[in-house]
Design an enzyme around this catalytic site. Structure first.
Site, PDB file in Angstrom:
ATOM      1  CG  ASN A  61      33.888  37.837  32.552  1.00  0.00           C
ATOM      2  OD1 ASN A  61      32.931  38.586  32.751  1.00  0.00           O
ATOM      3  ND2 ASN A  61      35.117  38.128  32.937  1.00  0.00           N
ATOM      4  CD  GLU A  62      37.297  41.432  31.266  1.00  0.00           C
ATOM      5  OE1 GLU A  62      38.290  40.850  31.754  1.00  0.00           O
ATOM      6  OE2 GLU A  62      36.986  42.599  31.545  1.00  0.00           O
ATOM      7  CD1 TRP A  73      42.066  44.283  38.040  1.00  0.00           C
ATOM      8  CD2 TRP A  73      43.359  45.454  36.640  1.00  0.00           C
ATOM      9  NE1 TRP A  73      41.226  45.065  37.263  1.00  0.00           N
ATOM     10  CE2 TRP A  73      41.995  45.792  36.399  1.00  0.00           C
ATOM     11  CE3 TRP A  73      44.344  46.087  35.877  1.00  0.00           C
ATOM     12  CZ2 TRP A  73      41.611  46.732  35.434  1.00  0.00           C
ATOM     13  CZ3 TRP A  73      43.953  47.016  34.910  1.00  0.00           C
ATOM     14  CH2 TRP A  73      42.602  47.322  34.701  1.00  0.00           C
ATOM     15  CE1 TYR A 106      44.467  45.457  50.709  1.00  0.00           C
ATOM     16  CE2 TYR A 106      44.628  43.099  50.221  1.00  0.00           C
ATOM     17  CZ  TYR A 106      44.911  44.182  51.048  1.00  0.00           C
ATOM     18  OH  TYR A 106      45.620  44.000  52.201  1.00  0.00           O
ATOM     19  CD  GLU A 154      38.590  39.694  40.813  1.00  0.00           C
ATOM     20  OE1 GLU A 154      37.601  38.952  40.993  1.00  0.00           O
ATOM     21  OE2 GLU A 154      38.779  40.344  39.775  1.00  0.00           O
ATOM     22  CD  GLU A 196      33.328  43.065  34.521  1.00  0.00           C
ATOM     23  OE1 GLU A 196      34.471  43.457  34.817  1.00  0.00           O
ATOM     24  OE2 GLU A 196      33.053  41.874  34.314  1.00  0.00           O
ATOM     25  NE  ARG A 202      39.163  36.048  36.185  1.00  0.00           N
ATOM     26  CZ  ARG A 202      38.526  37.175  36.427  1.00  0.00           C
ATOM     27  NH1 ARG A 202      37.215  37.203  36.518  1.00  0.00           N
ATOM     28  NH2 ARG A 202      39.189  38.303  36.583  1.00  0.00           N
TER      29      ARG A 202
HETATM   30  C1  GLA Z   1      37.441  42.010  34.787  1.00  0.00           C
HETATM   31  C2  GLA Z   1      36.584  40.797  35.033  1.00  0.00           C
HETATM   32  C3  GLA Z   1      35.875  40.810  36.350  1.00  0.00           C
HETATM   33  C4  GLA Z   1      36.771  41.333  37.454  1.00  0.00           C
HETATM   34  C5  GLA Z   1      37.293  42.690  37.064  1.00  0.00           C
HETATM   35  C6  GLA Z   1      38.154  43.334  38.113  1.00  0.00           C
HETATM   36  O1  GLA Z   1      36.773  43.014  34.182  1.00  0.00           O
HETATM   37  O2  GLA Z   1      35.621  40.641  34.003  1.00  0.00           O
HETATM   38  O3  GLA Z   1      35.470  39.495  36.654  1.00  0.00           O
HETATM   39  O4  GLA Z   1      37.837  40.447  37.627  1.00  0.00           O
HETATM   40  O5  GLA Z   1      38.079  42.553  35.909  1.00  0.00           O
HETATM   41  O6  GLA Z   1      38.588  44.609  37.731  1.00  0.00           O
END
Ligand code: GLA
Ligand code: GLA
Length: 690
Positions: A177-178, A335, A377, A375, A327, A139
């Site tokens: 997103n981020e 990670w 885990y 993701e 979140e 992504r």
């Molecule tokens: C970030 C992303 C999420 C997810 C989390 C996992 O915050 O925005 O989509 O991947 O990490 O910790």
């Protein structure tokens, strides 16, 4: 048919609201029928067969979950082929959630473009510094400057807004997103060159401010200027970061322009940020957002409540108001090098810390393990099998408590008499040329933050452009880049009675990242009545002593000198490298009722604590609750009518806290108490009637 149904539902809601109002105060959202504090989760209905949704939603409802964020990675499901939109599944997911009293934040899916898009239009993919294009998969592989990508992003956001902008169960929007990775493709470079041309007017002007005679860097045209993130002229590096910040803002504006005309004005528009992340200037981007939101993942293998609290305060400062935790981790992530879990009780501790620092929503990432994907885990509330994992029950307790305490907390916010300045230009400038590898600007900021937080129990982390008059104390841990206008505002602040504390490296650079024509702190030298004669990187402790007791400096030490009889030395260096021996390390000057203090060294925690104590005393800043045990955090949210205290015991041992006056407990037993016993990771939420 659907529209008339919606219309009837809206009329019914309005009538109902008139009859029942004021049932609840809007707080987390602008919708008075939604609870003031929300617990939520990231839910990915597109990953599951529809017949399974209801079981998930029933489990959410049983955990008091009020909100789900949906859609931010679902572009290929929403627009399976170019221009062919399918929102039916999302209509059904939102309607199903609403049946369980769960509202929705919609994410625009632009952080993960679909395969048809990047295959047909590869120019929309980002390019790294070495000219290598990203490919499909993973992504964040898009170019943030590419006009065609912007068009696709605009179109999907607009279609979503046309479809969901007046859905009464959609309370807000998350853009993308981020935001993180810039692109170095030819369009990005051309836009950077145009941005520079607009700012500087002529290439001679740029050559002058960048001092490009150095290493024969002199440019004849803007389009000759290289684009790299390190190793270049510090002026270029700083301007690139500012360009990236402006570009993320226009990236946001592109989607806001698509959504706003079709959206209920009560629906907020935000994006989810990442704490200390400094890839762009958050204040620049937040200027066009309604509210701040961030993703609260602990910064190291174990929860550090000071750092985490600081990141909440930082996020609150992006819009100078309450925010969302979009979140956070349900005990662990996937990670880190070692994905140790939060201990039992710490998920709840963190949830209440968020509220204490001004969040109105805490959403867990994610609800249920995806059947596959990168993701598998990661921590969740419910396993891929659809049944709860142990932390589900702790979050259920959080949900119950938010519901209990929410009405009392509605309408309140944290307020602070002290401010700490976070300045991206300065953080970048130091990072480009650290001089001492250990001089991490965030770690240094935390060295100033920790004693302030402990002693005042409320800190605002703000941009240098924030009005400062309301604060009794303002600290600038390292305002490396300073303009004359900033210096003028800081001097005015002190003249009107403010207490200003400057940290090492302050006032070294001008706004072009060039050295100031005076020594540090540049335009503040005369006002301070002192200056930096020389700076030194350290790799060993240097003793310091004086009015503030005995301590040590490490990492960084500046040899100060005093030029005014009114400027006092608070600390001097002891014997070390010869240069520093017996020289001033901390100096201060009173100006009317205000003071300006310059700290030339990275000091040990004990000395920082004593310095902070003296400053707060001079400024008349009191703790909210005096005498609390170490490791017990005090947060206050208040408004003109009421005040709520949130006490959190971050220790594993039990702690006792005597309250300044009897208060009503809002969670748990809910009686009136004059002291509280907090078990390890225990929380008390208390209301004080004004
Ligand atoms: C970030 C992303 C999420 C997810 C989390 C996992 O915050 O925005 O989509 O991947 O990490 O910790
Ligand atoms: C080398 C180079 C100089 C200068 C110094 C700095 O010797 O020749 O131009 O960069 O390093 O130490």
């Amino acid at each position: 048919m659907r529209w008339s149904w919606c219309g009837i539902a809206t009329v019914f809601t309005l009538v109902f609201a008139v009859v029942e109002a004021p049932r609840l105060h809007a707080q987390a959202t602008q919708y008075a029928d939604k609870p003031p504090l929300l617990v939520g989760a990231a839910w990915y209905p597109e990953q599951w067969p529809e017949p399974q949704w209801d079981k998930d939603l029933a489990l959410m409802e049983a955990a008091h979950i009020d909100v789900v964020r949906v859609g931010e990675f679902a572009w290929s499901t929403m627009e399976p082929a170019e221009g062919q939109y399918d929102f039916g599944w999302l209509d059904r997911a939102i309607a199903d959630a609403a049946k369980h009293h769960i509202c929705v934040v919609l994410g625009t899916p632009t952080a993960a473009p679909p395969d048809w898009l990047t295959t047909k239009y590869p120019e929309t993919l980002r390019m790294d510094e070495n000219g290598v294009r990203d490919e499909h998969g993973n992504r964040q592989q898009f170019s943030f400057t590419d006009p065609l990508y912007r068009k696709f992003a605009h179109d999907i956001a607009e279609q979503m807004a046309i479809h969901f902008g007046h859905n009464p169960d959609v309370v807000g929007w998350q853009l993308d997103n981020e935001y993180a990775n810039p692109s170095f493709d030819p369009t990005a470079k051309a836009q950077f060159h145009a941005w520079l041309a607009k700012k500087y007017g002529t290439i001679d002007n740029l050559n002058h401010h960048w001092a490009t005679a150095y290493w024969s860097q002199t440019y004849d045209n803007f389009d000759e200027i290289p684009v790299r993130e390190d190793g270049e002229n510090p002026a270029l590096l700083l301007e690139w970061k500012r360009f990236v910040s402006d570009t993320w803002r226009s990236y946001s504006e592109n989607q806001i322009a698509a959504i706003r005309p079709h959206a209920d004005p009560r629906q907020f528009i935000t994006t989810n940020t990442m704490g200390w992340f400094d890839g762009f200037n958050e204040y620049t981007v937040h200027a066009v957002l309604d509210m701040a939101a961030w993703d609260d993942y602990i910064d190291s293998d174990h929860y550090d409540f000071i750092d985490n609290g600081a990141r909440h305060d930082l996020t609150r400062g992006f819009r100078m108001k309450d925010f969302w935790v979009m979140e956070t981790e349900p005990a662990f992530v996937n990670w880190r090098r070692t994905n140790t879990p939060l201990e039992k009780g710490q998920v709840r501790d963190m949830a209440w810390q968020a509220i204490g620092h001004g969040a109105n929503t805490v959403e867990y990432w994610q609800w249920r393990s995806a059947p596959n994907g990168q993701e598998e885990y990661h921590g969740v509330l419910v396993g891929a099998d659809g049944t709860p994992v142990p932390v589900y029950y702790e979050i259920q307790q959080v949900g119950k408590e938010f519901a209990e305490a929410g009405p009392a907390i509605a309408g309140t916010s944290p307020h602070s008499e002290v401010a700490l300045v976070n300045d991206y230009d300065s953080r970048w400038a130091i990072d480009f040329q650290r001089h001492s590898a250990a001089f991490d600007p965030v770690t240094e900021m935390l060295a100033f933050y920790a004693p302030l937080r402990e002693q005042s129990q409320a800190v605002d982390i703000v941009s240098i452009d924030t009005p400062l008059d309301a604060y009794k104390v303002v600290e600038l841990p390292a305002l490396n880049v300073i303009s004359q206008a900033m210096a003028d505002r800081l001097m005015a602040y002190v003249r009107q009675g403010g207490h200003l504390l400057l940290g090492p490296r302050t006032g070294m650079k001008d706004e072009y990242n060039a050295l100031q024509p005076e020594r540090q702190p540049g335009p503040l030298v005369d006002f301070l009545g002192g200056r930096v004669d020389q700076f030194y990187a350290l790799d060993a402790n240097v003793p310091v002593s004086g009015e503030l007791g005995d301590g040590t400096a490490n990492i960084w030490a500046e040899q100060l000198s005093v030029q005014s009889a009114e400027t006092k030395v608070l600390l001097r260096y002891g014997k070390s490298n010869g240069w520093l021996d017996d020289q001033p390390a901390v100096i201060t000057r009173a100006v009317g009722r205000g003071t300006i203090t310059y700290v030339g060294a990275w000091l040990d925690a004990g000395t920082m604590s004593r310095l902070t104590q003296q400053l707060l005393q001079e400024a008349g800043v009191q703790p909210i609750v005096a005498g609390v045990p170490e490791g017990v955090e005090v947060c206050r949210r208040s408004n003109a009518e009421k005040s709520v205290l949130i006490l959190i015991n971050h220790n594993t041992e039990d702690e006792h806290v005597a309250l300044p006056e009897p208060m009503r407990e809002l969670i748990g037993k809910q009686g009136t108490v004059s002291s509280v016993d907090l078990p390890g990771y225990g929380v008390a939420v208390l209301e004080l009637q004004k």
